[in-house]
Design a protein around this motif. Structure first.
Motif, short mmCIF file in Angstrom:
data_model
loop_
_atom_site.label_atom_id
_atom_site.label_comp_id
_atom_site.label_asym_id
_atom_site.label_seq_id
_atom_site.Cartn_x
_atom_site.Cartn_y
_atom_site.Cartn_z
N TYR A 1 0.89 -1.15 0.01
CA TYR A 1 -0.12 0.08 -0.05
C TYR A 1 0.76 1.24 -0.11
N HIS A 2 1.96 1.09 0.36
CA HIS A 2 2.96 2.26 0.46
C HIS A 2 3.09 3.30 -0.51
N PRO A 3 3.01 2.53 -1.60
CA PRO A 3 3.34 3.63 -2.82
C PRO A 3 2.14 4.51 -3.11
N TYR A 4 0.92 3.82 -2.63
CA TYR A 4 -0.22 4.80 -2.80
C TYR A 4 -0.58 5.51 -1.44
N LEU A 5 -0.34 5.18 -0.32
CA LEU A 5 -0.70 6.15 0.75
C LEU A 5 0.40 6.91 0.97
N ASP A 6 1.54 6.78 0.61
CA ASP A 6 2.83 7.72 0.81
C ASP A 6 2.34 9.07 0.09
N PRO A 7 1.79 9.14 -1.10
CA PRO A 7 1.59 10.48 -1.65
C PRO A 7 0.47 10.88 -1.02
N LEU A 8 -0.55 10.54 -0.23
CA LEU A 8 -1.42 11.08 0.30
C LEU A 8 -1.11 11.37 2.04
N GLY A 9 0.03 10.89 2.49
CA GLY A 9 0.64 11.32 3.61
C GLY A 9 0.03 10.54 4.83
N ILE A 10 -0.46 9.47 4.57
CA ILE A 10 -1.12 8.73 5.57
C ILE A 10 -0.34 7.07 5.70
N THR A 11 -0.85 6.51 6.82
CA THR A 11 -0.07 5.23 7.10
C THR A 11 -1.11 4.21 6.61
N TYR A 12 -0.81 3.09 6.79
CA TYR A 12 -1.91 2.07 6.61
C TYR A 12 -3.08 1.94 7.61
N PRO A 13 -2.60 2.12 8.87
CA PRO A 13 -3.66 2.04 10.03
C PRO A 13 -4.54 3.28 9.95
N GLN A 14 -3.80 4.35 9.48
CA GLN A 14 -4.55 5.66 9.28
C GLN A 14 -5.43 5.56 8.25
N TYR A 15 -5.14 4.72 7.26
CA TYR A 15 -6.21 4.58 6.06
C TYR A 15 -7.19 3.69 6.50
#
Lengths: 147, 147
Positions: A27-41
């Motif tokens: 998920y990192h490549p998609y969440l990093d640009p949003l500035g959130i972590t997986y648990p935050q997602y």
DNA sequence: TATTTTTGCATCGTGAACGATATAAATATG
DNA sequence: CATATTTATATCGTTCACGATGCAAAAATA
């Protein structure tokens, strides 16, 4: 009688532990640009479904304890994704509600699931086997979560 | 086109993440008496299979990076489970070897896998579905771990 | 052989998980 | 109504997971 069962390759839990880590990593490549972590997602997924929930409801939904969720929410409040206001009927509660920023992220996150599916499909050839995982995992989760 | 895919219940990764957490949690009753954590148990599994391995081999086996494994091994050294000595052929390496205490734990840990199986069997009724997880998880792990 | 690249390990900082514990408000019980 | 219990949240400490970075030794290359 040997130590056969103590071999790493015979351990289901190690597979779950590793698969979960690697999948979250995907998920990192998609969440990093949003500035959130997986648990935050995950918290956002819950709030996008229904805004304005008390901490305990979010925790229940994620099957986590408040001692994990509270600091998580505090970090998310700090980064402007949500607000935590005192409950009116029950003053012990903290009602968590999305900010403009938190709500807006939904549109950007919209395609993440299919991106991830495509990503995994490419690497695995087929998603067939993954769908078989779902009912088995659900049963395992249900079994391990009952008190 | 809605946000259907953004619903928590449609997310495989959340299931993996939760199942892994809960399964690790199920080890607690058996690991606590031994004074070790689940990741430490994993390190021991690796060393019980083959003693005296460099850090990188252990990391590879657990599919973790050295920046996770090094502190883990340092804590285990501190609690007397293993030793970390300088490699002779390659002086960059740290060879990890079990202490008496670390070796001895194997006998006590011997029954953990079957205890856990029994535990889960009791809660789930059958282990049938769990065995179907193994090949699917292996394929997922393989797909996500290739560089 | 001299230089570059890679490898093995370590350190630092941040964000989780989670057990233990605390506190105040709500609820149940006497 | 007074007291006991439960509930909702928070705080603290420890252990992981992991990105970023550093360093020295080994291996590859010029």
């Amino acid at each position: 009688m040997t130590y056969e069962q103590l071999k790493l390759n015979n351990q289901l839990c190690f597979r779950l532990y590793t698969a979960a880590r690697l999948t979250v990593g995907a998920y990192h490549p998609y969440l990093d640009p949003l500035g959130i972590t997986y648990p935050q997602y995950l918290v956002l997924l819950v709030l996008w479904e229904q805004d304005k929930q008390p901490v305990c409801d979010i925790a229940k939904r994620l099957m986590l304890d408040t001692n994990t969720v509270t600091p998580l929410l505090q970090r998310m409040e700090k980064s402007g994704l949500l607000r935590r206001t005192k409950g009116k009927t029950d003053t012990r509660q903290r009602i968590v509600s999305l900010t403009e920023k938190g709500s807006a992220l939904r549109e950007q996150a919209k395609h993440i699931p299919e991106c991830l599916s495509a990503n995994i499909l490419e690497k695995m050839g087929s998603l067939e086997e993954l769908t078989t995982l779902v009912p088995a995992l659900d049963k395992l989760i249900e079994g391990l979560s009952e008190r």
